[in-house]
Design an enzyme around this catalytic site. Structure first.
Site, PDB file in Angstrom:
ATOM      1  N   LEU A 112       0.867  -1.170   0.000  1.00  0.00           N
ATOM      2  CA  LEU A 112       0.000   0.000   0.000  1.00  0.00           C
ATOM      3  C   LEU A 112       0.907   1.223   0.000  1.00  0.00           C
ATOM      4  CD1 LEU A 112      -2.725  -0.913   2.672  1.00  0.00           C
ATOM      5  CD2 LEU A 112      -2.951  -0.978   0.189  1.00  0.00           C
ATOM      6  N   ASP A 113       0.510   2.264  -0.713  1.00  0.00           N
ATOM      7  CA  ASP A 113       1.309   3.480  -0.751  1.00  0.00           C
ATOM      8  C   ASP A 113       1.533   4.028   0.646  1.00  0.00           C
ATOM      9  OD1 ASP A 113       1.365   3.303  -3.486  1.00  0.00           O
ATOM     10  OD2 ASP A 113      -0.207   4.791  -3.811  1.00  0.00           O
ATOM     11  N   TRP A 114       2.568   4.832   0.795  1.00  0.00           N
ATOM     12  CA  TRP A 114       2.917   5.469   2.065  1.00  0.00           C
ATOM     13  C   TRP A 114       1.724   6.192   2.671  1.00  0.00           C
ATOM     14  CZ3 TRP A 114       2.990  10.732   3.343  1.00  0.00           C
ATOM     15  CH2 TRP A 114       3.635  11.060   4.537  1.00  0.00           C
ATOM     16  N   HIS A 145       0.262   2.367  -7.742  1.00  0.00           N
ATOM     17  CA  HIS A 145      -0.638   3.531  -7.659  1.00  0.00           C
ATOM     18  C   HIS A 145      -1.895   3.350  -8.516  1.00  0.00           C
ATOM     19  CE1 HIS A 145       2.770   5.393  -5.731  1.00  0.00           C
ATOM     20  NE2 HIS A 145       3.474   5.444  -6.843  1.00  0.00           N
TER      21      HIS A 145
END
Length: 239
Positions: A100-102, A187
């Site tokens: 999962l993105d930051w 993303h």
């Protein structure tokens, strides 16, 4: 057993990541660097990754409610907080399944079972992943329709997705939409919404297969039961 499968079973990395480690010369078999993915490991052989011997471990599976501001990795060269830091009392060499993105929160699975990780990540198995996104703009059937047909992101068409409009706030020009996809490209959700003119302000993954976040606070984790792991396997097989 092939050496990449042996590494995956030992919980060092997924089978795909193990292949990268082998190609990069980071794996030795009985003291010799191995770069042939077809190399077989026999009983009594000594396998090392970056000079560290590896052994098969009991398979473990965890579900983490990942907070924003945490890296989906087991380490970070910049010293940022990682998801592994949140499970510091887990002794097994676990790693996240996908990422999962930051700045994205929600469900993240971690394991030391490389085959299970590959099974969950491969888009052909079509395990549902549900995201809740707060969007800038007013979502409606017309502007969300391209998501259900698939659209081209980074030169490759996405698989058809489904959506549910949760809330629309015309005064603030904001919408909340839940999007279900089967893939996990870089993303991807943000890029899909951006492609239909609805940039993401806030994003969370709220469901992975049949698993949700009920009763699990942000930053906390729990061990998956054998039944839950089996159900995930069945979901992937039945797709």
């Amino acid at each position: 057993m092939r050496i990449n499968k042996f590494i995956a079973h030992a919980g060092v990395a997924s089978r795909r990541k193990a292949e990268e480690l082998i190609r990069q010369g980071q794996v030795t078999l009985n003291g010799q660097v191995v770069k042939d993915l077809a190399t077989q490991v026999a009983s009594g052989d000594r396998v090392e990754v970056d000079g560290q011997p590896i052994y098969n471990e009991e398979k473990v599976y965890y579900l983490l409610n990942k907070p924003r501001g945490v890296i989906s990795s087991v380490s970070d060269e910049k010293g940022r907080k990682t998801v592994r830091d949140l499970l510091s009392d887990v002794s097994a060499r676990i790693y996240p399944i996908g990422r999962l993105d930051w700045d994205t929160s929600g469900i993240l699975l971690l394991t030391n079972d490389g085959d299970f990780a590959d099974h969950m990540m491969h888009p052909k198995h079509e395990v549902d992943k549900v995201y809740r996104a707060r969007l800038s703009g007013i979502a409606n059937k017309e502007n969300l329709r391209p998501l259900t047909r698939g659209l081209v992101i980074d030169g490759k068409k996405t698989k058809p997705a489904t959506y549910d409009i949760v809330r629309v706030d015309r005064d603030k020009n904001r919408s909340v939409v839940e999007l279900t996809i089967h893939e996990g490209r870089n993303h991807q959700v943000k890029k899909m919404f951006a492609a239909v003119g609805l940039p993401v302000d806030k994003l969370s993954r709220i469901r992975f297969g049949h698993l949700g976040l009920e009763g699990l606070p942000v930053g906390q984790y729990r061990k998956l039961s054998k039944k839950e792991v089996s159900q995930l396997h069945e979901l992937a097989k039945g797709s």
